[in-house]
Design a protein around this motif. Structure first.
Motif, short mmCIF file in Angstrom:
data_model
loop_
_atom_site.label_atom_id
_atom_site.label_comp_id
_atom_site.label_asym_id
_atom_site.label_seq_id
_atom_site.Cartn_x
_atom_site.Cartn_y
_atom_site.Cartn_z
N ARG A 147 -8.82 1.40 6.36
CA ARG A 147 -7.57 0.68 6.63
C ARG A 147 -6.46 1.14 5.68
O ARG A 147 -5.32 1.33 6.11
CB ARG A 147 -7.78 -0.82 6.46
N ASP A 148 -6.83 1.31 4.39
CA ASP A 148 -5.83 1.79 3.43
C ASP A 148 -5.36 3.18 3.79
O ASP A 148 -4.15 3.47 3.72
CB ASP A 148 -6.42 1.78 2.01
N ARG A 149 -6.26 4.02 4.17
CA ARG A 149 -5.90 5.40 4.53
C ARG A 149 -4.99 5.40 5.76
O ARG A 149 -4.03 6.15 5.86
CB ARG A 149 -7.16 6.23 4.80
N ASP A 152 -1.52 4.46 4.86
CA ASP A 152 -0.82 5.58 4.22
C ASP A 152 -0.35 6.59 5.26
O ASP A 152 0.75 7.14 5.16
CB ASP A 152 -1.76 6.30 3.22
N ILE A 153 -1.16 6.86 6.26
CA ILE A 153 -0.79 7.83 7.29
C ILE A 153 0.39 7.32 8.12
O ILE A 153 1.30 8.06 8.45
CB ILE A 153 -1.99 8.14 8.21
N LEU A 154 0.34 6.07 8.47
CA LEU A 154 1.39 5.49 9.32
C LEU A 154 2.71 5.29 8.59
O LEU A 154 3.76 5.27 9.20
CB LEU A 154 0.93 4.16 9.92
#
Length: 155
Positions: A147-149, A152-154
């Motif tokens: 979810r954290d990753r 970050d991508i979004l």
């Protein structure tokens, strides 16, 4: 002026008299001589019967040879003095219920009358079965790290 009106009126009267004299009392159609009333009755009966060659036309509208024979049979029976019911019953007895343009609702014609409903229900069943088989894929839940990753991508 009066003379012109009188001449016009007389001309119209003579024209109508000539037209009335040309109207036939009897008609020769399909090899049978009929009165105008008999011809109308024969046409009425012929419009209730289906041409077995064309299948989507009445006996009166069809140009097929069999339809011409049917018209002759109908007209001969009308001249004999048979009733409309007797003539239609004869045609059904001789050529089957399919000769009727609008067949009655009897056990023999149930499939004919209810086939549209059956086809609609069969189509609905196919759609329902296809929707159930195509269940949405179940995705596993995301872990906290994923979810954290994703955040970050979004962003």
């Amino acid at each position: 002026m009066k003379r012109v009106l009188i001449l016009c009126f007389l001309g119209l009267a003579v024209t109508f008299a000539i037209a009335a004299a040309d109207t036939p009392v009897t008609i020769l159609r399909d090899g049978v001589t009929l009165t105008i009333a008999q011809e109308k009755r024969a046409e009425h009966i012929g419009n209730k019967l289906r041409c077995l060659v064309c299948q989507n036309e009445t006996v009166e509208n069809s140009q097929a040879g069999l339809a011409k024979q049917f018209r002759g049979i109908i007209r001969r029976r009308v001249v004999r003095g048979e009733t409309n019911t007797q003539i239609v019953d004869f045609m059904v007895h001789r050529y089957g219920i399919f000769v009727l343009l609008k067949p009655p609702l009897i056990p023999l014609t149930w499939l004919l009358w209810f086939s549209p409903v059956i086809a609609l229900l069969a189509g609905l069943m196919v759609v329902l079965i296809a929707r159930r088989r195509r269940a949405p894929p179940s995705l596993p839940g995301l872990s906290e790290a994923e979810r954290d990753r994703l955040k970050d991508i979004l962003s």
